[in-house]
Design an enzyme around this catalytic site. Structure first.
Site, PDB file in Angstrom:
ATOM      1  N   GLU A 135       0.702  -1.092  -0.231  1.00 36.35           N
ATOM      2  CA  GLU A 135      -0.471  -0.023   0.003  1.00 36.35           C
ATOM      3  C   GLU A 135       1.127   1.343  -0.019  1.00 36.35           C
ATOM      4  OE1 GLU A 135      -2.716  -0.093   3.678  1.00 36.35           O
ATOM      5  OE2 GLU A 135      -4.201  -1.779   2.662  1.00 36.35           O
ATOM      6  N   GLU A 169      -6.313  -7.321  -0.742  1.00 31.84           N
ATOM      7  CA  GLU A 169      -6.024  -7.440   0.677  1.00 31.84           C
ATOM      8  C   GLU A 169      -7.814  -6.432   1.315  1.00 31.84           C
ATOM      9  OE1 GLU A 169      -3.118  -5.863   3.967  1.00 31.84           O
ATOM     10  OE2 GLU A 169      -4.590  -4.808   4.602  1.00 31.84           O
TER      11      GLU A 169
HETATM   12  C1  IDC Z   1      -2.337  -3.626  10.736  1.00 25.98           C
HETATM   13  C2  IDC Z   1      -2.832  -4.628  11.964  1.00 25.98           C
HETATM   14  C3  IDC Z   1      -2.315  -4.761  12.693  1.00 25.98           C
HETATM   15  C4  IDC Z   1      -1.115  -3.866  12.804  1.00 25.98           C
HETATM   16  C5  IDC Z   1      -0.557  -2.443  11.749  1.00 25.98           C
HETATM   17  C6  IDC Z   1       0.518  -1.882  11.632  1.00 25.98           C
HETATM   18  O1  IDC Z   1      -4.123  -5.434  11.418  1.00 25.98           O
HETATM   19  O2  IDC Z   1      -3.125  -5.245  13.755  1.00 25.98           O
HETATM   20  O3  IDC Z   1      -0.505  -3.389  13.806  1.00 25.98           O
HETATM   21  O4  IDC Z   1      -1.886  -3.368  10.914  1.00 25.98           O
HETATM   22  O5  IDC Z   1       0.702  -0.590  11.065  1.00 25.98           O
HETATM   23  C7  IDC Z   1      -3.735  -1.730   5.905  1.00 25.98           C
HETATM   24  C8  IDC Z   1      -2.403  -2.731   6.074  1.00 25.98           C
HETATM   25  C9  IDC Z   1      -2.462  -3.810   7.280  1.00 25.98           C
HETATM   26  C10 IDC Z   1      -2.492  -3.767   8.276  1.00 25.98           C
HETATM   27  C11 IDC Z   1      -4.377  -3.212   8.166  1.00 25.98           C
HETATM   28  C12 IDC Z   1      -5.505  -2.953   8.937  1.00 25.98           C
HETATM   29  O6  IDC Z   1      -2.430  -3.286   4.617  1.00 25.98           O
HETATM   30  O7  IDC Z   1      -0.706  -3.973   7.172  1.00 25.98           O
HETATM   31  O8  IDC Z   1      -3.168  -3.986   9.300  1.00 25.98           O
HETATM   32  N1  IDC Z   1      -4.819  -2.454   6.786  1.00 25.98           N
HETATM   33  O9  IDC Z   1      -5.223  -1.235  10.108  1.00 25.98           O
HETATM   34  N2  IDC Z   1      -4.806  -0.618   5.240  1.00 25.98           N
HETATM   35  C13 IDC Z   1      -5.596  -0.567   5.551  1.00 25.98           C
HETATM   36  C14 IDC Z   1      -6.100  -1.481   6.957  1.00 25.98           C
END
Ligand code: IDC
Length: 441
Positions: free
Chosen positions: A281, A368
């Site tokens: 992303e 995702e």
């Molecule tokens: C989130 C995980 C969380 C972790 C965080 C790290 O769910 O546990 O602490 O990342 O920064 C994304 C990302 C993905 C995110 C997820 C939810 O690709 O890494 O995971 N998210 O925030 N994009 C949109 C949402």
């Protein structure tokens, strides 16, 4: 008549003594040899008895040490052969029986001494993975559909038929490495009807590939290798995800990325089920032009090893701006563009972008998504989730749910109190997990 008297010749006393001594010696010698021959007989009989009952005798006259060894053998024997009662069948170990001194053959010894101690019980997972990394069981997703290609806006299988990937993403491999196991992948395939697993390898967050040390890097590569191996054995597709996030511009670690993809594309080029996702992303204002130039360089490297594998490219604003990419595509074959959504945050406005991009002919993949908000937490929005899934079905867009873990957050599929890493029951799934398995089955 006097001449009738027999006159006795007197015996020489010396001769008499000699005769007596001779008789005495004779008697003595005879008795001694008789005693000796008796003893020999008794000894032979005893030896014969030992030979006949050798095993029994030996087990009766064990030393303390051999008793200990024997107890260990029993417990081994209990775990290895539960049907054999240790009370009635005492195992004989090589330590229990003295080895023959010479080359005299002792058949009872040879037959009763096991050549090898039975192995300990296998402590591997309940399901023994196949040893070969060959998928192609015809019933499996990859076995049935083979290499995928991009045809127009869609994925197609080796026969040219439209094919949709439906699957689950791991959480960060550094956070939750233990879910990468054969049984977990098998459950995803067999019980949850999943055909792809995404291996999310963060680049900058907690023990990220680019921010951790070399040891950490090797551990991550090993996890990817394991994940690819299990996917291969189970005939699943597998996405290797270069999970940029806080490093919002993929050019930040471009060198590391090029090196990484050079290595793994060389390794997995021949597999056919491996998909490369080169920047999860992009965000923080990173424009499509910057992403595109990064992508072109990384794609060239992958293509130098793997001319056909599917490559997924992230789009601006956390992979939402597929409409922008649709106006300025990357040259090359088998490239897909990532669109990510979290149903409670991203609604009609983002759905419109998807429709617009696909209508312009862009092959889009939802590599995702979540059904909660963009933090990965908060409440689930079932209505918005339903709108999204209808749209994806309508356009045959492939999708991958975030995330396979028991982290205490809404997007995690497994309840936080469940410590299992495979064999997850329905009740052990979180609400998001339950929703997903019901949706795709
Ligand atoms: C989130 C995980 C969380 C972790 C965080 C790290 O769910 O546990 O602490 O990342 O920064 C994304 C990302 C993905 C995110 C997820 C939810 O690709 O890494 O995971 N998210 O925030 N994009 C949109 C949402």
């Amino acid at each position: 008549m006097s001449g009738g008297n027999i006159s006795r010749k007197p015996v020489n006393p010396l001769k008499k003594t000699a005769i007596l001594i001779f008789i005495f010696i004779f008697i003595l010698t005879g008795c001694k040899s008789g005693v000796e021959s008796g003893r020999t007989e008794k000894k032979d009989t005893a030896a014969a008895n030992v030979t006949e009952q050798g095993t029994e005798k030996n087990s009766e006259t064990k030393t303390t040490e051999s008793e200990q060894i024997s107890e260990e053998s029993i417990s081994e024997s209990e775990t290895t052969h539960p049907e054999t009662s240790p009370e009635t069948t005492e195992p004989v170990t090589s330590q229990d029986v003295q080895q023959p001194e010479s080359d005299i053959t002792t058949p009872w010894l040879e037959t009763s001494v096991p050549q090898t101690i039975p192995p300990m019980q296998n402590t591997e997972p309940a399901t023994e993975p196949p040893t070969q990394n060959q998928p192609a069981d015809s019933g499996t997703p990859f076995g049935s559909h083979g290499r995928l290609s991009v045809t127009g806006t869609r994925l197609t299988d080796q026969y040219g038929a439209a094919y949709t990937l439906r699957g689950i993403s791991t959480h960060g491999l550094s956070w939750f490495p233990d879910y990468v196991n054969y049984d977990m992948f098998k459950q995803m395939r067999d019980e949850w009807n999943v055909n792809v697993v995404r291996l999310a390898m963060y680049t900058a967050e907690y023990n990220g590939y680019c921010t951790g040390d070399m040891n950490n890097r090797e551990n991550l590569k090993k996890l990817i290798d394991d994940g690819v191996k299990y996917a291969g054995q189970l005939g699943l597709y597998v996405i290797i995800d270069w999970h940029i996030l806080s490093d919002g511009n993929p050019n930040m670690y471009k060198n590391e990325s090029m090196e990484f993809f050079r290595e793994i594309s060389a390794k997995y080029a021949g597999y056919g089920n491996v998909i490369y996702e080169i920047c999860n992303e992009p965000n923080g204002g990173t424009g499509w032009g910057e992403i595109k130039s990064y992508a072109q360089d990384v794609i060239n490297i992958i293509r130098s090893n793997d001319s056909r594998g599917i490559i997924i490219v992230g789009t601006p604003t956390w992979s939402q701006d597929v409409d922008i990419a649709a106006d300025d595509r990357i040259n090359g074959e088998n490239i897909m563009y990532a669109m990510h959504f979290y149903a409670d945050t991203h609604r009609d406005y983002i759905r419109d972008k998807l429709v617009s991009a696909v209508n312009k002919g862009l092959p889009v993949i939802v590599s995702e998504f979540g059904i909660c908000d963009a933090s990965g937490n908060g409440g689930i929005n079932y209505d918005e989730a339903s709108k999204w899934m209808s749209l994806l079905n309508q356009y045959s867009v492939s999708y991958v749910l975030w995330n396979l873990s028991n982290k205490s957050e809404t997007s995690a599929m497994i309840q936080s109190w469940c410590g299992k890493q495979a064999g997850i029951t329905y009740d052990e799934l979180s609400d998001a997990g339950k929703w997903f398995v019901n949706f795709i089955k």
